[in-house]
Design a protein around this motif. Structure first.
Motif, PDB file in Angstrom:
ATOM      1  N   ALA A  35       0.842  -1.195   0.000  1.00 58.37           N
ATOM      2  CA  ALA A  35       0.000   0.000   0.000  1.00 58.37           C
ATOM      3  C   ALA A  35       0.875   1.242   0.000  1.00 58.37           C
ATOM      4  CB  ALA A  35      -0.913   0.002   1.216  1.00 58.37           C
ATOM      5  N   PRO A  36       0.529   2.251  -0.813  1.00 56.84           N
ATOM      6  CA  PRO A  36       1.302   3.498  -0.798  1.00 56.84           C
ATOM      7  C   PRO A  36       1.237   4.159   0.574  1.00 56.84           C
ATOM      8  CG  PRO A  36      -0.208   3.415  -2.683  1.00 56.84           C
ATOM      9  CD  PRO A  36      -0.576   2.288  -1.780  1.00 56.84           C
ATOM     10  N   ARG A  37       2.246   4.968   0.880  1.00 60.81           N
ATOM     11  CA  ARG A  37       2.180   5.761   2.102  1.00 60.81           C
ATOM     12  C   ARG A  37       0.995   6.709   2.002  1.00 60.81           C
ATOM     13  NH1 ARG A  37       7.963   8.061   3.922  1.00 60.81           N
ATOM     14  NH2 ARG A  37       6.914   8.112   5.941  1.00 60.81           N
ATOM     15  N   ARG A  38       0.361   6.955   3.118  1.00 60.65           N
ATOM     16  CA  ARG A  38      -0.861   7.729   3.137  1.00 60.65           C
ATOM     17  C   ARG A  38      -0.565   9.235   3.081  1.00 60.65           C
ATOM     18  NH1 ARG A  38      -4.770   4.273   3.947  1.00 60.65           N
ATOM     19  NH2 ARG A  38      -6.323   5.905   4.286  1.00 60.65           N
ATOM     20  N   THR A  39      -1.585   9.998   2.748  1.00 59.69           N
ATOM     21  CA  THR A  39      -1.494  11.459   2.705  1.00 59.69           C
ATOM     22  C   THR A  39      -2.568  12.033   3.612  1.00 59.69           C
ATOM     23  OG1 THR A  39      -0.652  11.481   0.429  1.00 59.69           O
ATOM     24  CG2 THR A  39      -1.676  13.505   1.243  1.00 59.69           C
ATOM     25  N   LEU A  40      -2.175  12.920   4.497  1.00 60.47           N
ATOM     26  CA  LEU A  40      -3.118  13.577   5.400  1.00 60.47           C
ATOM     27  C   LEU A  40      -3.364  15.001   4.921  1.00 60.47           C
ATOM     28  CD1 LEU A  40      -4.751  13.514   8.070  1.00 60.47           C
ATOM     29  CD2 LEU A  40      -2.695  14.386   9.213  1.00 60.47           C
ATOM     30  N   VAL A  41      -4.630  15.358   4.759  1.00 56.00           N
ATOM     31  CA  VAL A  41      -5.023  16.710   4.360  1.00 56.00           C
ATOM     32  C   VAL A  41      -5.660  17.381   5.561  1.00 56.00           C
ATOM     33  CG1 VAL A  41      -6.382  18.117   2.765  1.00 56.00           C
ATOM     34  CG2 VAL A  41      -5.406  15.934   1.993  1.00 56.00           C
ATOM     35  N   THR A  42      -5.004  18.412   6.096  1.00 54.52           N
ATOM     36  CA  THR A  42      -5.557  19.161   7.221  1.00 54.52           C
ATOM     37  C   THR A  42      -6.370  20.344   6.693  1.00 54.52           C
ATOM     38  OG1 THR A  42      -3.681  20.665   7.458  1.00 54.52           O
ATOM     39  CG2 THR A  42      -3.532  18.531   8.565  1.00 54.52           C
ATOM     40  N   GLY A  43      -7.275  20.843   7.524  1.00 51.66           N
ATOM     41  CA  GLY A  43      -8.121  21.956   7.084  1.00 51.66           C
ATOM     42  C   GLY A  43      -9.044  21.561   5.964  1.00 51.66           C
ATOM     43  N   CYS A  44      -9.585  20.329   6.023  1.00 53.48           N
ATOM     44  CA  CYS A  44     -10.363  19.810   4.896  1.00 53.48           C
ATOM     45  C   CYS A  44     -11.704  20.507   4.731  1.00 53.48           C
ATOM     46  CB  CYS A  44     -10.565  18.308   5.045  1.00 53.48           C
ATOM     47  SG  CYS A  44     -11.641  17.843   6.426  1.00 53.48           S
ATOM     48  N   GLY A  45     -12.126  21.284   5.747  1.00 55.43           N
ATOM     49  CA  GLY A  45     -13.400  21.977   5.632  1.00 55.43           C
ATOM     50  C   GLY A  45     -13.326  23.315   4.938  1.00 55.43           C
ATOM     51  N   GLY A  46     -12.107  23.813   4.683  1.00 57.67           N
ATOM     52  CA  GLY A  46     -11.948  25.105   4.022  1.00 57.67           C
ATOM     53  C   GLY A  46     -12.035  24.999   2.502  1.00 57.67           C
ATOM     54  N   GLN A  47     -11.927  26.151   1.838  1.00 52.98           N
ATOM     55  CA  GLN A  47     -12.072  26.176   0.383  1.00 52.98           C
ATOM     56  C   GLN A  47     -11.036  25.283  -0.307  1.00 52.98           C
ATOM     57  OE1 GLN A  47     -13.618  30.037  -1.540  1.00 52.98           O
ATOM     58  NE2 GLN A  47     -12.257  30.800   0.065  1.00 52.98           N
ATOM     59  N   LEU A  48      -9.775  25.402   0.093  1.00 53.92           N
ATOM     60  CA  LEU A  48      -8.734  24.604  -0.548  1.00 53.92           C
ATOM     61  C   LEU A  48      -8.830  23.143  -0.134  1.00 53.92           C
ATOM     62  CD1 LEU A  48      -6.259  24.280  -2.296  1.00 53.92           C
ATOM     63  CD2 LEU A  48      -4.856  24.980  -0.341  1.00 53.92           C
ATOM     64  N   GLY A  49      -9.075  22.881   1.152  1.00 52.44           N
ATOM     65  CA  GLY A  49      -9.184  21.503   1.606  1.00 52.44           C
ATOM     66  C   GLY A  49     -10.259  20.748   0.857  1.00 52.44           C
ATOM     67  N   ARG A  50     -11.392  21.402   0.619  1.00 54.23           N
ATOM     68  CA  ARG A  50     -12.469  20.751  -0.130  1.00 54.23           C
ATOM     69  C   ARG A  50     -12.054  20.486  -1.570  1.00 54.23           C
ATOM     70  NH1 ARG A  50     -15.914  24.290   2.956  1.00 54.23           N
ATOM     71  NH2 ARG A  50     -16.260  25.710   1.223  1.00 54.23           N
ATOM     72  N   ALA A  51     -11.292  21.409  -2.146  1.00 57.79           N
ATOM     73  CA  ALA A  51     -10.849  21.225  -3.534  1.00 57.79           C
ATOM     74  C   ALA A  51      -9.851  20.079  -3.657  1.00 57.79           C
ATOM     75  CB  ALA A  51     -10.232  22.521  -4.063  1.00 57.79           C
ATOM     76  N   VAL A  52      -8.926  19.972  -2.686  1.00 57.30           N
ATOM     77  CA  VAL A  52      -7.963  18.862  -2.711  1.00 57.30           C
ATOM     78  C   VAL A  52      -8.695  17.531  -2.585  1.00 57.30           C
ATOM     79  CG1 VAL A  52      -6.065  17.770  -1.464  1.00 57.30           C
ATOM     80  CG2 VAL A  52      -6.036  20.242  -1.859  1.00 57.30           C
ATOM     81  N   ARG A  53      -9.654  17.484  -1.677  1.00 57.76           N
ATOM     82  CA  ARG A  53     -10.415  16.244  -1.494  1.00 57.76           C
ATOM     83  C   ARG A  53     -11.179  15.869  -2.760  1.00 57.76           C
ATOM     84  NH1 ARG A  53     -13.698  14.667   3.919  1.00 57.76           N
ATOM     85  NH2 ARG A  53     -14.114  12.487   3.382  1.00 57.76           N
ATOM     86  N   ALA A  54     -11.835  16.846  -3.366  1.00 55.39           N
ATOM     87  CA  ALA A  54     -12.610  16.576  -4.577  1.00 55.39           C
ATOM     88  C   ALA A  54     -11.711  16.055  -5.698  1.00 55.39           C
ATOM     89  CB  ALA A  54     -13.348  17.840  -5.027  1.00 55.39           C
ATOM     90  N   LEU A  55     -10.531  16.641  -5.845  1.00 55.00           N
ATOM     91  CA  LEU A  55      -9.623  16.221  -6.912  1.00 55.00           C
ATOM     92  C   LEU A  55      -9.070  14.826  -6.640  1.00 55.00           C
ATOM     93  CD1 LEU A  55      -8.174  16.905  -9.531  1.00 55.00           C
ATOM     94  CD2 LEU A  55      -6.377  18.019  -8.176  1.00 55.00           C
ATOM     95  N   ALA A  56      -8.670  14.560  -5.384  1.00 54.25           N
ATOM     96  CA  ALA A  56      -8.142  13.238  -5.049  1.00 54.25           C
ATOM     97  C   ALA A  56      -9.190  12.160  -5.275  1.00 54.25           C
ATOM     98  CB  ALA A  56      -7.650  13.224  -3.605  1.00 54.25           C
ATOM     99  N   GLU A  57     -10.429  12.448  -4.903  1.00 54.83           N
ATOM    100  CA  GLU A  57     -11.493  11.469  -5.099  1.00 54.83           C
ATOM    101  C   GLU A  57     -11.822  11.299  -6.578  1.00 54.83           C
ATOM    102  OE1 GLU A  57     -14.616  12.851  -2.555  1.00 54.83           O
ATOM    103  OE2 GLU A  57     -13.690  12.008  -0.741  1.00 54.83           O
ATOM    104  N   ALA A  58     -11.796  12.391  -7.344  1.00 47.88           N
ATOM    105  CA  ALA A  58     -12.071  12.293  -8.779  1.00 47.88           C
ATOM    106  C   ALA A  58     -11.015  11.454  -9.490  1.00 47.88           C
ATOM    107  CB  ALA A  58     -12.143  13.692  -9.392  1.00 47.88           C
ATOM    108  N   ARG A  59      -9.777  11.525  -9.034  1.00 49.70           N
ATOM    109  CA  ARG A  59      -8.697  10.736  -9.640  1.00 49.70           C
ATOM    110  C   ARG A  59      -8.587   9.335  -9.053  1.00 49.70           C
ATOM    111  NH1 ARG A  59      -3.384  14.630 -10.390  1.00 49.70           N
ATOM    112  NH2 ARG A  59      -4.357  16.273 -11.652  1.00 49.70           N
ATOM    113  N   GLY A  60      -9.369   9.051  -8.026  1.00 50.61           N
ATOM    114  CA  GLY A  60      -9.317   7.737  -7.408  1.00 50.61           C
ATOM    115  C   GLY A  60      -8.023   7.468  -6.664  1.00 50.61           C
ATOM    116  N   LEU A  61      -7.435   8.504  -6.052  1.00 44.45           N
ATOM    117  CA  LEU A  61      -6.167   8.333  -5.355  1.00 44.45           C
ATOM    118  C   LEU A  61      -6.408   7.652  -4.009  1.00 44.45           C
ATOM    119  CD1 LEU A  61      -4.469  11.787  -6.035  1.00 44.45           C
ATOM    120  CD2 LEU A  61      -4.271   9.668  -7.338  1.00 44.45           C
ATOM    121  N   PRO A  62      -5.719   6.551  -3.742  1.00 44.59           N
ATOM    122  CA  PRO A  62      -5.924   5.849  -2.480  1.00 44.59           C
ATOM    123  C   PRO A  62      -5.118   6.481  -1.347  1.00 44.59           C
ATOM    124  CG  PRO A  62      -4.304   4.672  -3.791  1.00 44.59           C
ATOM    125  CD  PRO A  62      -4.759   5.852  -4.627  1.00 44.59           C
TER     126      PRO A  62
END
Length: 490
Positions: free
Chosen positions: A188-215
């Protein structure tokens, strides 16, 4: 085979992505020999990642024919031989196109190899009394053992031609029982932690990671992980993480000028990043820290990354302190933005609402005053998210980073014209209702005249030089084009 002396230090790529073979200069005479087995400055200049070893191990092999492997652990290794010779075989056990790729070579004291995390490692001693040494950048722990993966030394699919047939070799029972490649579990790849996920940028990072299917992406906000609280760091097993993207910040620029706001701003923007940077440095984690144009005084028309920090406001000072703390982590990206636009409340949404009011005959609003003496470019969070993943090394189709950019500070805003807030507001009004003429340009002093409470000083010029990030291959989109798309989607 005689040891080769006085070779030049060189690095050679292998067929396995990220794995490098090093020829080492060995200096010998009648007394014996000497070498620099590990030389960080010289080797990183040749392409070796700055792996930050924390442990040095030696495996001594009494007899030729001792064979060990094939094991993949969740850390990087720098492997060399102190005495004797080995035949080494490495198998890529990371998920992706290179899974199952094999590389073999002999190692003696004049040759070493860098093995990335997730590549299976094995060797066969070719001489009695062979000492096999390796540096690793994570400590062994019982918790990590569950993440190891293995493949069988004798798997015919691998096609490894062992110099000494395995039926004549000394193998452990565990190594004999390892699965064939067809049944091996990718690491399994090393994990990535996104802090501040409720803010404008945090939501955008999450949306992009999920759209690309990044585990392996985990998300948290200040209510579950307060970066400024040392006790909260025990909530995570940091050995499992390869990157942290810090999207959290206190951005109430004017409130930061108040006594309470100053305390909150320094806690969120300086104390938190300092603790996070220390944690990342201790565990070899890459830290992405998001910064701001407010770390500059706005005197320059186009701020480059290396410009001395010169913040005007409390908010800017706290962000500058966070930048300095983040830079203390050797694997860091400081990503500076300006005038951020994403989901949630922002300048464009506010101007759109005011344009609708001007267009409404029942509303008495005829003109909207907007500052016309501050200049910059909009930064759309989708563009920022794409740029951050690019810096980390994610390319199209990647499930884990493959080509990270050099560490350091990068400006990341939209490209395109530099305009004032009033000019941007007029664009929004025109796109919304064709009433850009309703925007009334005013000076900053006029706009804040009579304001209740403190007003933070703003940089006059917030445009950031984008040439450094463009040199990595990432070219931000023109913000005017993104603005039109953003408005159409509202």
């Amino acid at each position: 085979m005689a040891l080769e002396f006085e070779k030049e230090l060189t690095a050679t790529e292998t067929g396995i992505p990220g794995m490098l073979v090093f020829d080492l200069p060995v200096h010998g005479d009648s007394r014996g020999w000497f070498k620099e087995n590990w030389q960080r400055e010289k080797m990183t200049a040749l392409g070796l990642p700055d792996m930050g070893p924390v442990q040095n191990n030696i495996s001594f092999n009494d007899d030729a024919g001792v064979t060990r492997g094939i094991h993949a652990e969740p850390w990087d290794k720098f492997i060399s031989v102190a005495c004797g010779r080995v035949f080494g075989a490495w198998v890529d056990l990371r998920p992706g196109e290179s899974f199952g790729q094999v590389y073999t070579c002999e190692l003696d004291p004049s040759r070493a190899i860098y093995v990335p995390r997730g590549v299976g490692n094995s060797y066969q001693a070719l001489e009695d009394g062979t000492a096999y040494t390796y540096l690793v950048n994570a400590h062994w722990s019982a918790e990590l053992k569950s993440t190891y993966t293995f493949v069988n030394l004798a798997d015919p699919e691998l096609g490894i031609e062992w110099p000494i047939p395995l039926d004549r070799c000394e193998l452990s029972e565990a190594d004999r029982r390892h699965p064939m490649l067809a049944d091996a579990l990718p690491m399994a790849p090393r994990r990535t932690l996104v802090t501040g996920c409720g803010g404008q940028l945090g939501r955008a990072v999450r949306a992009l990671a999920e759209a690309r299917g990044l585990p392996g992406f985990d998300y948290c906000d200040v209510d579950t992980f307060d970066l400024s609280n040392p006790d909260d760091y025990s909530k995570y097993d940091w050995s499992l993480y390869g990157a942290v993207i810090n999207c959290g910040a206190y951005t109430a620029v004017d409130k930061a000028e108040t006594p309470d706001g100053r305390t909150i701003a320094w806690k969120a923007n300086a104390t938190g990043p300092a603790l996070l940077a220390r944690t990342c440095a201790e565990h070899g984690i890459t830290l992405v820290h998001v910064s701001s144009d407010y770390v500059f005084d706005g005197a320059s028309l186009n701020h480059a990354e290396g410009e001395p920090l010169s913040p005007l406001s409390v908010y800017g000072q706290s962000k500058a302190a966070g930048d300095l703390a983040a830079a203390g982590c050797s694997r860091h990206y400081i990503v500076r933005s300006s005038w951020v636009i994403g989901e949630g409340r922002n300048f464009v949404r506010t101007m759109r609402s005011l344009s609708d009011r001007v267009a409404d005959p029942a509303d008495a609003l005829d003109k909207v005053a907007v500052v016309d003496d501050q200049y910059g470019r909009l930064t759309f969070t989708r563009d920022m998210a794409e740029g951050i993943l690019w810096l980390l090394g994610y390319r199209e189709g990647d499930v884990e980073p493959s080509a990270p950019a050099p560490h350091g500070a990068y400006n990341l805003t939209g490209s395109g014209p530099v305009e004032s807030w009033a000019q941007i507001a007029a664009r929004v009004f025109d796109l919304a209702n064709g009433n850009g003429a309703a925007v009334e340009p005013v000076s900053t002093a006029e706009y804040y005249a009579g304001a209740e409470g403190p007003v933070a000083p703003r940089p006059e010029h917030s445009a950031l030089d984008l040439s450094k990030i463009e040199a990595t291959g990432f070219v931000p989109r023109d913000w005017t084009e993104e603005l039109a798309e953003y408005m159409a989607a509202l």
